[in-house]
Write an enzyme that holds these catalytic residues in place. Structure first.
Site, PDB file in Angstrom:
ATOM      1  N   ARG A   1       0.635  -1.220   0.157  1.00 56.54           N
ATOM      2  CA  ARG A   1       0.002  -0.004   0.135  1.00 56.54           C
ATOM      3  C   ARG A   1       0.927   1.317  -0.051  1.00 56.54           C
ATOM      4  NH1 ARG A   1      -3.017  -3.128   3.785  1.00 56.54           N
ATOM      5  NH2 ARG A   1      -4.761  -3.646   2.715  1.00 56.54           N
TER       6      ARG A   1
ATOM      7  N   TYR B   1      -0.471  -1.259  -8.964  1.00 57.35           N
ATOM      8  CA  TYR B   1       0.207  -2.514  -8.177  1.00 57.35           C
ATOM      9  C   TYR B   1       1.271  -3.218  -8.637  1.00 57.35           C
ATOM     10  CZ  TYR B   1      -3.639  -1.128  -4.928  1.00 57.35           C
ATOM     11  OH  TYR B   1      -4.195  -0.472  -3.997  1.00 57.35           O
TER      12      TYR B   1
ATOM     13  N   TYR C   1      -5.621   1.197 -12.445  1.00 57.24           N
ATOM     14  CA  TYR C   1      -5.590   0.734 -10.981  1.00 57.24           C
ATOM     15  C   TYR C   1      -4.678  -0.681 -10.916  1.00 57.24           C
ATOM     16  CZ  TYR C   1      -6.954  -2.144  -7.085  1.00 57.24           C
ATOM     17  OH  TYR C   1      -6.845  -2.675  -5.715  1.00 57.24           O
TER      18      TYR C   1
END
Lengths: 211, 212, 212, 211
Positions: free
Chosen positions: A55, A75, A71
């Site tokens: 995170r 990551y 998105y």
């Protein structure tokens, strides 16, 4: 950190691109998308880093880069950043394998912090204030509730590692319950809101008792 | 004249196409022998096949038809979900949020995208989008109305921001017109959006796709 | 494989090249006869030729050599600047900020880019940039150090955020090694960055370009 | 409005791309750049809109669009938006003249507001608090000082239109002095700052007395 990822309450965004129960298609739109998740779980499973560190790594993507990156790609960048920072791969290896530039998240500007001392346990119904806290490292409260007073709705029966430590790979954060704290929307946004209340899930270390 | 969504932008780094970067990360790790056989493929299958809102719908339908289970779901969501074997990554501590005639619960993760994966499925793009993350905490009534979910003025909206490890599901009110339905029939009207809280179940809206 | 700073970006609208859009706006107004002759050209000349930090430097040098003027500049900056005829758009109410051995003043406009145009010149790109706007209010010592301006630990940094109609200029301390210099000589070491507060005047740093 | 333009104190940005007294080149790098300013002054001179409305229009550029658009281009977009909103030009005319898409700022979500009633006049040395204000329209205080207490350093001898009105083209905002209010940096950012103090230039309508 007060990063651009902390979006709640920010004004100026347009409509949510969705109609209730409208089509959303398949779980993954592109063949590579699952890698955003499956490679971060690899890192966690292999013991390279924690999910809190992931995170934080995603939050450390340069603000404009973050806000214009889809998105799952964020990551992939977060997992890649940690693989390089932890020495699992070198950035050169990664770019050689890519055949082109692979910009990572920016370096952390904080070393994290240990668990807060002198925490208190709260009960359902207690009034609590979120500490007026400013910290350049990873935290897991949205800025809109900083310094605000709410009421405890629920205390979890489980505990989890303190994110401000775990998000920096530290082991001195201990483990805490979290509290579902309900804030009157007016406490957060004055009369510029149409919510009744907002409930935030807050680690014990972020809270102090209101007399 | 050239046209592009992206020209003349400042502050953005040069980067190889995302598919090249994503696979390169996997291949670089693979080349060092760091990825157990099938690791990524197993996760992909879990995400695509196991984690679906059909599970959350099953829980809701059971709660609508079984008062004892309803009480358990509301008092100890984790235990209720565990009965079904539906706990899992990003869904290990569950709290169900009870809609009432005067309270509508809505879930968001404003800091990233946390969601009860095993029982809601992976979150949809719009839920992870900046518009929803920025706006729904502050103006949920307007956001829901724009999505065609108009709520009566006397219904208060309670927004749950998923900022730690609790994972939420909404337990909506059972809609009119479903009297006498079986749990299986009821589950077919509980969509992913109902479980997030941005849609209301309706006897007329039946799920067509496993991810909704 | 294609490479671009801008590919694969989301949330950005398609748009024609900026030069096409900018001139189209002017030409569309012109086509309706709404732009007086020479209007844009006169502004361009004002921005490029009249509004320069050489004016601010002249004021600083005068203050360094004329105690009466220094007092006026610090007590009523607007009156002091008016004496030179240097008031103008985005520089109508002036306050000069006095550096001392223990206080260093630094100017920013965190919300947009407000600057005392007529006496500092238009703000440079870095001053309008997001890095400076975001960071200098909170970590000015680190930001200045990264720009090679290291301040002693016992010097407190006071950041002025230009959020209304006051326009600021920094009155730095006169550096060592300039004893006996004329005002004209002194003005040549007062740079735009000195007037903003991110650089300290030095006897060795002489302005080469009218915009600095 | 709590927009992304309100950047002060946001963390995660990299180095300022400048060295003290380093070269900055000419005032305008491209031939069109002066239009960003000269056309907004045209709008002000011709009475189409105020400079406060320009600021608000620029703030209304969609957040990602704002953050990835170079400076002068944002003012071209802001001026164009107002020319269209005020009926001086149509969006179709503008795009026809451009020969391509010319996206504008998003519409305002607030009609602005009048001057605050019951304002007080403050003197140098007075302690004041920035009101705990939340407003979807144009304001001219940075969020970092909302609700914070500081000391008046200077009261302007001139007055200016209240931005929350003028920024929406309203005439009921009156005119106010502003105050240079000094905040201890610790009041704003706890110990996560290396500033001594921050001085913000605040309209009277944003301030209230601290006993």
């Amino acid at each position: 950190m007060d990063g651009v990822h902390d979006l709640a309450g920010k004004q100026g965004f347009g409509r949510v691109p969705h109609t209730a129960n409208g089509p959303i298609g398949d779980t993954f739109k592109y063949d590579w998308e699952h890698l955003g998740y499956s490679l971060l779980f690899l890192g966690v499973t292999n013991g390279y880093f924690t999910l809190d560190e992931v995170r934080h790594a995603v939050e450390r993507i340069e603000p404009r880069h973050y806000l214009t990156t889809p998105y799952y790609e964020r990551y992939v960048i977060g997992a890649a950043t940690l693989m390089v920072e932890k020495g699992v791969l070198t950035h050169d290896e990664l770019e050689a394998m890519t055949g082109g530039p692979f910009p990572l998240a920016l370096p952390a500007t904080s070393a994290g912090r240990p668990a807060r001392e002198n925490r208190e346990t709260f009960e359902v119904g207690d009034k609590v204030r979120v500490t007026d806290d400013h910290f350049a490292g990873h935290v897991r409260y949205p800025a809109f509730c900083r310094g605000k007073v709410g009421t405890v709705q629920h205390r979890t029966t489980q505990t989890w590692p303190f994110p401000d430590s775990a998000g920096h790979g530290r082991a001195d954060g201990g483990s805490e319950p979290t509290y579902h704290v309900e804030f009157d929307a007016a406490e957060l946004f004055g009369d510029d809101t149409d919510a009744g209340s907002v409930v935030v899930d807050l680690f014990e270390g972020y809270l102090e008792r209101v007399a | 004249m050239t046209l592009a969504a992206s020209q003349n932008r400042t502050g953005l780094p040069e980067q190889a196409p995302v598919e090249d970067r994503a696979w390169a990360l996997k291949n670089a790790l693979d080349a060092k022998g760091l990825i157990p056989a099938g690791f990524n493929e197993d996760w992909k299958k879990t995400f695509e096949e196991d984690y679906t809102p059909r599970r959350g719908a099953e829980l809701v339908a059971r709660a609508w038809t079984d008062p004892v289970f309803r009480d358990l779901l509301l008092s100890d969501g984790t235990a209720a979900v565990a009965q079904y074997g539906y706990l899992g990554a990003q869904g290990e501590y569950i709290r169900a949020l009870e809609d009432t005639p005067t309270v509508k619960n809505v879930i968001v993760c404003s800091l990233c995208s946390c969601t009860a994966w095993p029982i809601l499925g992976l979150p949809p793009s719009w839920y992870k989008g900046f518009e929803y993350r920025a706006r729904v905490v502050r103006e949920p009534r307007k956001v829901l109305a724009e999505m065609n979910t108009e709520l009566p003025a006397d219904v208060e909206i309670r927004v749950y921001d998923t900022t730690a490890e609790t994972r939420y599901m909404v337990l909506p009110m059972r809609p009119a017109g479903t009297e006498g339905w079986t749990a299986e029939e009821l589950a077919r009207i509980v969509t992913k959006d109902c479980l997030i809280g941005v849609a209301l179940p309706s006897a007329d809206v039946v799920v067509e796709h496993p991810n909704t």
